[in-house]
Write a protein that holds these residues in place. Structure first.
Motif, mmCIF file in Angstrom:
data_model
loop_
_atom_site.group_PDB
_atom_site.id
_atom_site.type_symbol
_atom_site.label_atom_id
_atom_site.label_comp_id
_atom_site.label_asym_id
_atom_site.label_seq_id
_atom_site.Cartn_x
_atom_site.Cartn_y
_atom_site.Cartn_z
ATOM 1 N N SER A 47 -2.575 13.597 5.128
ATOM 2 C CA SER A 47 -1.345 13.876 4.603
ATOM 3 C C SER A 47 -0.915 12.990 3.429
ATOM 4 O O SER A 47 -1.928 11.420 2.891
ATOM 5 N N LYS A 62 1.785 10.990 3.166
ATOM 6 C CA LYS A 62 1.693 8.978 3.922
ATOM 7 C C LYS A 62 1.012 8.661 5.332
ATOM 8 O O LYS A 62 -0.002 7.922 5.080
ATOM 9 N N LEU A 63 -0.212 9.745 5.180
ATOM 10 C CA LEU A 63 -1.751 9.019 6.283
ATOM 11 C C LEU A 63 -2.496 9.496 5.852
ATOM 12 O O LEU A 63 -2.723 11.198 5.596
ATOM 13 N N GLU A 97 -2.934 2.065 14.271
ATOM 14 C CA GLU A 97 -1.710 3.042 13.915
ATOM 15 C C GLU A 97 -1.033 3.633 15.299
ATOM 16 O O GLU A 97 -2.099 3.759 16.414
ATOM 17 N N ILE A 140 1.303 6.600 16.660
ATOM 18 C CA ILE A 140 2.237 7.213 16.941
ATOM 19 C C ILE A 140 3.180 8.212 18.362
ATOM 20 O O ILE A 140 2.330 8.888 18.833
ATOM 21 N N VAL A 198 6.241 5.007 14.505
ATOM 22 C CA VAL A 198 5.277 4.355 14.091
ATOM 23 C C VAL A 198 5.170 3.059 14.204
ATOM 24 O O VAL A 198 6.440 2.789 14.331
ATOM 25 N N PHE A 227 10.349 12.871 10.659
ATOM 26 C CA PHE A 227 9.009 12.054 10.978
ATOM 27 C C PHE A 227 8.090 13.771 9.751
ATOM 28 O O PHE A 227 7.364 13.352 9.408
ATOM 29 N N ASP A 272 8.931 13.139 6.232
ATOM 30 C CA ASP A 272 8.083 12.457 5.737
ATOM 31 C C ASP A 272 6.718 12.463 5.796
ATOM 32 O O ASP A 272 6.123 11.793 4.600
ATOM 33 N N TYR A 273 6.535 13.415 6.596
ATOM 34 C CA TYR A 273 4.678 12.334 7.035
ATOM 35 C C TYR A 273 3.992 13.836 6.851
ATOM 36 O O TYR A 273 2.684 13.525 6.813
ATOM 37 N N LEU A 274 4.014 15.119 7.278
ATOM 38 C CA LEU A 274 4.047 15.961 6.747
ATOM 39 C C LEU A 274 4.071 17.060 5.609
ATOM 40 O O LEU A 274 3.848 16.929 4.319
#
Length: 166
Positions: free
Chosen positions: A36, A38-39, A66, A68, A76, A86, A89-91
Motif C-alpha cells: 500500500s 504506507k506499508l 510490525e 497491526i 500499529v 487507519f 491513512d494506510y489503504l
C-alpha cells in the motif's frame, strides 16, 4: 524505605497485570504480502483472531517488524487510531472503516457488493468504478485483495500452500 517498597510493588503489579496483551484463541502462521502507499511487506507472519478482534504480526528474517492489532481501535508501531483513520491513512480513503479487519478475517467487504461464488467454493468480489477497481478472492488456503487503481495488494496464504518440500 516504606515509600521505596510501595514504589517497587506498584511497578511489579503494573508489569504483571496492567500491561498484559490480548490472548487470541486462533493463531495461524501465514505468508503475508501487503503493498500500500504506507506499508510494503512480504514475508512470514501470524494472523490471530478472537471474536471481532484481529491481529497481524509481521516478521522479516525471523524478527517481528510490525504488528497491526484491530479491536476497538487499530494499533500499529506508530500508535493507535480509529479504524476509519487507519483505512484512510494506510489503504484508501474511499474504503469502509472495517475493510482491513474484514480482509484479515476473510469476510465480505463493501457489504458483499459484487459477490459471487465460483464452482470450487471460492468466494469472489469485484467492484470497478472511477475510484476503485478491486478483486477480492477468498478460499480456505488464501485471501487475495488487489485494487489496481489505488496500488493496494493484500495476500494472506497458508504456509503449507507455499512450502514446496511438503
Amino acid at each position: 524505605m516504606q515509600k521505596f517498597s510501595i514504589l517497587w510493588v506498584s511497578a511489579l503489579v503494573l508489569l504483571i497485570g496492567g500491561c498484559s496483551s490480548k490472548h487470541y484463541s486462533i493463531s495461524e502462521p501465514k505468508i503475508i504480502t501487503i503493498k500500500s502507499p504506507k506499508l510494503k511487506f512480504s514475508d512470514m507472519g501470524y494472523v490471530r483472531r478472537e471474536g471481532d478482534a484481529v491481529e497481524v504480526e509481521l516478521f522479516t528474517a525471523g524478527v517481528a517488524v510490525e504488528k497491526i492489532s484491530i479491536d476497538s481501535q487499530v494499533c500499529v508501531s506508530s500508535g493507535c487510531m480509529s479504524e476509519e483513520k487507519f483505512v484512510h491513512d494506510y489503504l484508501y480513503e474511499g474504503y469502509p472503516a472495517d475493510t482491513m479487519r474484514n480482509i484479515i478475517s476473510g469476510k465480505d467487504i463493501f457489504g458483499g457488493q459484487g459477490k459471487s461464488e465460483m464452482c470450487n467454493g471460492t468466494l469472489y468480489q469485484y467492484i470497478r468504478n472511477e475510484d476503485i477497481d478491486f478483486v477480492y478472492r477468498r478460499k480456505p488456503s488464501e485471501i487475495y485483495f488487489k485494487d489496481r487503481l489505488n496500488g493496494i495488494m493484500i495476500k494472506i496464504a497458508d504456509v503449507k500452500e507455499n512450502n514446496a518440500t511438503e
